[in-house]
Design a protein around this motif. Sequence first.
Motif, PDB file in Angstrom:
ATOM      1  N   GLY A  73      -6.633   8.505   0.082  1.00  0.00           N
ATOM      2  CA  GLY A  73      -5.493   9.229  -0.463  1.00  0.00           C
ATOM      3  C   GLY A  73      -4.416   9.585   0.540  1.00  0.00           C
ATOM      4  N   LEU A  74      -4.686   9.418   1.835  1.00  0.00           N
ATOM      5  CA  LEU A  74      -3.677   9.767   2.836  1.00  0.00           C
ATOM      6  C   LEU A  74      -2.476   8.828   2.740  1.00  0.00           C
ATOM      7  CD1 LEU A  74      -5.969  10.469   5.926  1.00  0.00           C
ATOM      8  CD2 LEU A  74      -4.759  12.147   4.528  1.00  0.00           C
ATOM      9  N   PRO A  75      -1.291   9.326   3.078  1.00  0.00           N
ATOM     10  CA  PRO A  75      -0.079   8.495   2.947  1.00  0.00           C
ATOM     11  C   PRO A  75      -0.062   7.252   3.839  1.00  0.00           C
ATOM     12  CG  PRO A  75       0.488  10.822   3.221  1.00  0.00           C
ATOM     13  CD  PRO A  75      -0.986  10.714   3.454  1.00  0.00           C
ATOM     14  N   ILE A  76      -0.943   7.210   4.853  1.00  0.00           N
ATOM     15  CA  ILE A  76      -0.946   6.028   5.727  1.00  0.00           C
ATOM     16  C   ILE A  76      -1.454   4.782   5.003  1.00  0.00           C
ATOM     17  CG2 ILE A  76      -1.205   7.366   7.851  1.00  0.00           C
ATOM     18  CD1 ILE A  76      -4.194   6.580   7.828  1.00  0.00           C
ATOM     19  N   TYR A  77      -2.155   4.967   3.906  1.00  0.00           N
ATOM     20  CA  TYR A  77      -2.711   3.823   3.195  1.00  0.00           C
ATOM     21  C   TYR A  77      -1.708   3.275   2.194  1.00  0.00           C
ATOM     22  CZ  TYR A  77      -7.155   5.288   5.169  1.00  0.00           C
ATOM     23  OH  TYR A  77      -8.170   5.639   6.032  1.00  0.00           O
ATOM     24  N   ARG A  78      -1.476   1.978   2.296  1.00  0.00           N
ATOM     25  CA  ARG A  78      -0.590   1.276   1.357  1.00  0.00           C
ATOM     26  C   ARG A  78      -1.289  -0.008   0.936  1.00  0.00           C
ATOM     27  NH1 ARG A  78       1.358   5.462   1.103  1.00  0.00           N
ATOM     28  NH2 ARG A  78       3.509   6.157   1.447  1.00  0.00           N
ATOM     29  N   TRP A  79      -1.515  -0.160  -0.350  1.00  0.00           N
ATOM     30  CA  TRP A  79      -2.279  -1.308  -0.843  1.00  0.00           C
ATOM     31  C   TRP A  79      -1.377  -2.265  -1.629  1.00  0.00           C
ATOM     32  CZ3 TRP A  79      -6.619  -1.008   1.620  1.00  0.00           C
ATOM     33  CH2 TRP A  79      -7.209   0.232   1.887  1.00  0.00           C
ATOM     34  N   ASP A  80      -1.613  -3.556  -1.433  1.00  0.00           N
ATOM     35  CA  ASP A  80      -0.933  -4.554  -2.257  1.00  0.00           C
ATOM     36  C   ASP A  80      -1.434  -4.448  -3.697  1.00  0.00           C
ATOM     37  OD1 ASP A  80       0.495  -5.623  -0.132  1.00  0.00           O
ATOM     38  OD2 ASP A  80      -1.124  -7.016   0.394  1.00  0.00           O
ATOM     39  N   ALA A  81      -0.599  -4.882  -4.631  1.00  0.00           N
ATOM     40  CA  ALA A  81      -1.033  -4.964  -6.022  1.00  0.00           C
ATOM     41  C   ALA A  81      -2.227  -5.908  -6.110  1.00  0.00           C
ATOM     42  CB  ALA A  81       0.108  -5.457  -6.903  1.00  0.00           C
TER      43      ALA A  81
END
Length: 253
Positions: free
Chosen positions: A137-145
Motif C-alpha cells: 500500500g505504500l506510495p512507492i509501489y506502482r503496478w502495471d495493469a
Amino acid sequence: MADLVVATKEGLFCVPGKFYIDPWLPVERAIVTHAHADHARPGHAHYLTASPGAEVLKSRLGNITLEALPYGKKIIHNGVTVSLHPAGHVLGSAQVRLEYRGEVWVASGDYKLEPDGTCDAFEPVACDTFITESTFGLPIYRWDAQITVFDDICRWWRRNAEEGRTSVLFCYAFGKAQRILNGIDSTIGPIICHGATATLNRVYRESGVALPSTLSVHDVSAKEVFRKALVIAPPSAAGSPWMRRFGDYSDAF
C-alpha cells in the motif's frame, strides 16, 4: 465503546465475540479470511471461512472442524453480528464485518481492487472502523495493469517456444498460479503444472473457475513437448532435481 477488536499475542481478537481473526497461535474459534499459510494456520478447534474458500482451506489444513459461511449471510455469536464479504484476493478471500451495539468494524485480511476472473471481486463495506492489511500500500509501489503483465508473459513464452526453450514461470501455488492460468493465451503451447499447483487447480475448477487444460510432467513422454511448454511451478522448485528434465529453459518470477 471500547475497541471491538484488539491485538493479542494470538492475533486479532474480537473482545465481546470471544473469537479471533486469522490467529497465528492455536485458539478455540478462528475466522480465517483466506487459505494462504500466513492467515490459515493449523491447530484451531473451530474454523469459520467464506464458502467459496472452504475446499481450499480443507485441502491445505486437512481434517478440521470447519463452518462455511456464504458471502453476505449474517450470523450472531455472543451478541456480535458477523458476515463475510468478498476481498478480491484469491478464491474465497473475505473481509470480516463485525457489528456490535450499533458500531461496525471490518477487518480486511489481504485484498485487491482489480478483478482477476478467479474470485469474487472486492466489495466495499461501509463501517466505522476498517482494519486494513496492505502489503503493497505504500506510495512507492506502482503496478502495471494486469493485461500488460499477461501480454509480457505471453511474448516471453512465445519467443522461447519459437527457439525451442522451455518457459518456467515461478509463482505461488495458491492464487497467483490460477490468476496467471486464467489470464494467459493458452493456445501458444502446452501448459505443465507442478503437483503443488495442480491440486489447487482442481479445487478452482470444481468451484467453477475457468482454467485452461494443463498437464503434469508425467503426462509428457517427448522432450519436444517441453520445448514449447509453459511450466507453472512454485518458487520452492527452483534448483530442485524436478527442474532437470527441462534441459535448456528460461525462467521468470
